[in-house]
Design an enzyme around this catalytic site. Sequence first.
Site, PDB file in Angstrom:
ATOM      1  N   GLY A  81     -17.561  -9.407 -26.974  1.00 25.26           N
ATOM      2  CA  GLY A  81     -16.346  -9.512 -26.165  1.00 25.26           C
ATOM      3  C   GLY A  81     -16.264 -10.891 -25.523  1.00 25.26           C
ATOM      4  O   GLY A  81     -17.253 -11.636 -25.488  1.00 25.26           O
ATOM      5  N   GLY A  87       0.855  -1.186   0.000  1.00 27.33           N
ATOM      6  CA  GLY A  87       0.000   0.000   0.000  1.00 27.33           C
ATOM      7  C   GLY A  87       0.886   1.228   0.000  1.00 27.33           C
ATOM      8  O   GLY A  87       2.067   1.131   0.361  1.00 27.33           O
ATOM      9  N   SER A 105     -21.993  -8.586 -26.322  1.00 29.37           N
ATOM     10  CA  SER A 105     -21.299  -7.531 -27.064  1.00 29.37           C
ATOM     11  C   SER A 105     -20.342  -8.097 -28.102  1.00 29.37           C
ATOM     12  O   SER A 105     -19.856  -7.384 -28.974  1.00 29.37           O
ATOM     13  CB  SER A 105     -20.483  -6.681 -26.090  1.00 29.37           C
ATOM     14  N   THR A 161     -19.523 -13.311 -24.145  1.00 28.51           N
ATOM     15  CA  THR A 161     -19.705 -14.497 -24.998  1.00 28.51           C
ATOM     16  C   THR A 161     -19.615 -15.771 -24.164  1.00 28.51           C
ATOM     17  O   THR A 161     -20.439 -16.683 -24.302  1.00 28.51           O
ATOM     18  CB  THR A 161     -18.623 -14.531 -26.111  1.00 28.51           C
ATOM     19  N   HIS A 177       8.225  -7.024  -3.378  1.00 23.51           N
ATOM     20  CA  HIS A 177       6.981  -7.515  -3.993  1.00 23.51           C
ATOM     21  C   HIS A 177       7.246  -8.862  -4.641  1.00 23.51           C
ATOM     22  O   HIS A 177       7.748  -8.919  -5.757  1.00 23.51           O
ATOM     23  CB  HIS A 177       6.484  -6.506  -5.032  1.00 23.51           C
ATOM     24  N   ASP A 213     -15.887 -11.905 -22.366  1.00 26.63           N
ATOM     25  CA  ASP A 213     -16.624 -12.184 -21.129  1.00 26.63           C
ATOM     26  C   ASP A 213     -18.107 -12.466 -21.392  1.00 26.63           C
ATOM     27  O   ASP A 213     -18.657 -13.458 -20.907  1.00 26.63           O
ATOM     28  CB  ASP A 213     -16.501 -11.011 -20.136  1.00 26.63           C
ATOM     29  N   GLU A 225       5.113 -10.829  -5.781  1.00 30.28           N
ATOM     30  CA  GLU A 225       4.095 -11.175  -6.782  1.00 30.28           C
ATOM     31  C   GLU A 225       4.423 -10.674  -8.185  1.00 30.28           C
ATOM     32  O   GLU A 225       3.774 -11.070  -9.139  1.00 30.28           O
ATOM     33  CB  GLU A 225       2.728 -10.620  -6.340  1.00 30.28           C
ATOM     34  N   CYS A 265       5.488  -5.882   1.643  1.00 30.34           N
ATOM     35  CA  CYS A 265       5.773  -4.435   1.634  1.00 30.34           C
ATOM     36  C   CYS A 265       5.026  -3.733   2.779  1.00 30.34           C
ATOM     37  O   CYS A 265       5.360  -3.945   3.935  1.00 30.34           O
ATOM     38  CB  CYS A 265       5.475  -3.843   0.264  1.00 30.34           C
ATOM     39  N   TYR A 266       3.980  -2.954   2.499  1.00 29.58           N
ATOM     40  CA  TYR A 266       3.235  -2.319   3.601  1.00 29.58           C
ATOM     41  C   TYR A 266       2.738  -3.382   4.580  1.00 29.58           C
ATOM     42  O   TYR A 266       2.784  -3.202   5.804  1.00 29.58           O
ATOM     43  CB  TYR A 266       2.049  -1.526   3.034  1.00 29.58           C
ATOM     44  N   LYS A 320      -9.555 -12.850 -16.136  1.00 21.07           N
ATOM     45  CA  LYS A 320      -9.662 -12.960 -17.595  1.00 21.07           C
ATOM     46  C   LYS A 320      -9.078 -14.265 -18.147  1.00 21.07           C
ATOM     47  O   LYS A 320      -9.719 -14.936 -18.960  1.00 21.07           O
ATOM     48  CB  LYS A 320      -8.928 -11.764 -18.218  1.00 21.07           C
TER      49      LYS A 320
END
Length: 600
Positions: free
Chosen positions: A229, A62, A227, A233, A175, A231, A177, A89-90, A378
């Site tokens: 897209g 953070g 749409s 679909t 970090h 997601d 990650e 980190c934080y 995603k």
Amino acid sequence: MLTEEYSTSMQKGSIVILDFGGQYAHLIARRVRECGAFSAILPPETPAEKLKDAAGIILSGGPQSVYEEGSPQADAKIFELGIPILGICYGHQWTAHALGGTVKPGKIKEYGHTSIDVLGGSLFEGLPKKFTVWMSHGDEVSVVPSGFSVFAKSTTCPIVAMGDERRKFFGTQFHLEVVHTENGQEILKRFVSLCDHAPWSVDDFSKRIREQVKADVGDRKVFMLVSGGVDSTVAFTLLNDVLGTDRVQGLLVDTGLMRKDEVKTIQKTFAERGITNLHVEDASEEFFTNLENVYEPEQKRKIIGDTFLAVQKRVSERMGLRAEDGWMLGQGTIYPDTIETGGTKHADKIKTHHNRVPAIEELIAKGLVIEPLKELYKDEVRKLGEELGLPHDLVWRHPFPGPGLGVRILCAQEPSSTEEGSVPCDVPYAMLPLKSVGVQGDGRTYRHALVLFADFDAEPAKFAPLATTIPNADRRFNRVLLCLTKNERTDFTFASRSITRERADLLREADAIVDEEIRRADLYQSIWQFPVVLLPVGFTDSGQTIVLRPVASQEAMTANAVLLKRAQLQSIVERIQKLPGIDAVLLDLTNKPPATIEWE
Ligand code: XMP
């Protein structure tokens, strides 16, 4: 109704990430899933009582200092739950602070790569004794809490990692990650293996979500906007699969701002799966009429959004898709859309996703919305799409903005000029008489772009440094481009233009050429997104310009311009130049920041 378990998205055995407001909470959650464990993000102040079924807790990074007034604090009772806890980190500093250690400002603020020396600790077992990590901090732990040992140090930071093996509490200043940290995923894997976690895989999730959809929908029916897209679909296909086509109805609004043959492709994809319950409403004329003489980017977006809602409302009423008649609303919302990282109170930047506007929140509260993908990232949606048998090309397509080509058709009523002054550039250049959106510091900018002219044998990469130095040194500019079709300095002309069907058709053709050529050249997968943009400027009175904007990115927060070679661009440029009224083709060399991915 959604069950409590599902709606909080914190099932028993989750590894919970408490989001202290960095940009990394989603990245941590995804990395945990890559280790095969269920993960969920919750606000930092979540009471320990609510976390007692978690398998482990990760405290994210953070931007603040733990001793700063108002800085985010977790419930210190989490240390009494008897589950493993890892601070990053934080989160590492807060762990030290909360357990009686000391945190102080570091001698040197460290951002970027640092080499560390490993001193011990189970999270580092079997790893090299020295490796490179990615730091981003001002503060550091100077005294570890009682029961803790120091696991790693660097030349500037004496406590880079710490841990209490007995209680399974750990902290890393770096970090772990991010991809720039060597062995980061290995360290995380070791932490995850200490947690008694629920398993995570898309296959398992798919089985669970099918049951959940059946339970949530009951004997009702689902109406969904599709749409094209990834997601929506995948969500629409899944709903049809689980509920059957007679209990699902799709609506595709053709805005006139979609890509070439997109509507036909979507219809064909679904038809091949026996999904014929998709109504296509051609509303393009209405969109173009409403966009006539509209020039401001935000105004354009608003009109596209409002028109969309009006069409959707009218069509769904006409089709009788009312809640009273047993219809729910389906949405392709995915996990990052439901949780803006940065939490709520501590967010540096908050935006509301269009799937979470107040009217939709009201429907959600009434149990009238079904969002089968709302716990997925995603990449996981894509895997699910493949499992459902959707075509590979569709599932792995580049992201495309909701307002479609409308974002990429630049409009202006008047040419835009800026104050005179020398530009720190030793290459011949011309200024575009047009502004575009960028992002510098915390805010959006609306500035000019500079176009460079160079010999046709000079590769774009040669000019990339100018795309950083010019916007940094000269506040009139937020973008730098290379002209691919002229090698001598030429001034640009301007013509007042808004969005019209003719311009949309022209951009659609250019966009289709790019799509076809990069697939043919096997570049599609290595480029994250490739906006093609139409500008109302040229070298003749009515000429226009196409900008090519290939970028590499992970999550769109930042992006690097992809510096394609002339040979890779040749066929694209030759074909686009032949389109009627196109005077120039430019390559955008600018990273995000200072530019954005899209032009607006
Ligand atoms: P920028 O231009 O801000 O874009 O760097 C970041 C990412 O967001 C996409 N984008 C949108 N997506 N509706 C969407 O669904 C929108 O209005 C919208 N505007 C930008 C953009 O394509 C990029 O991937």
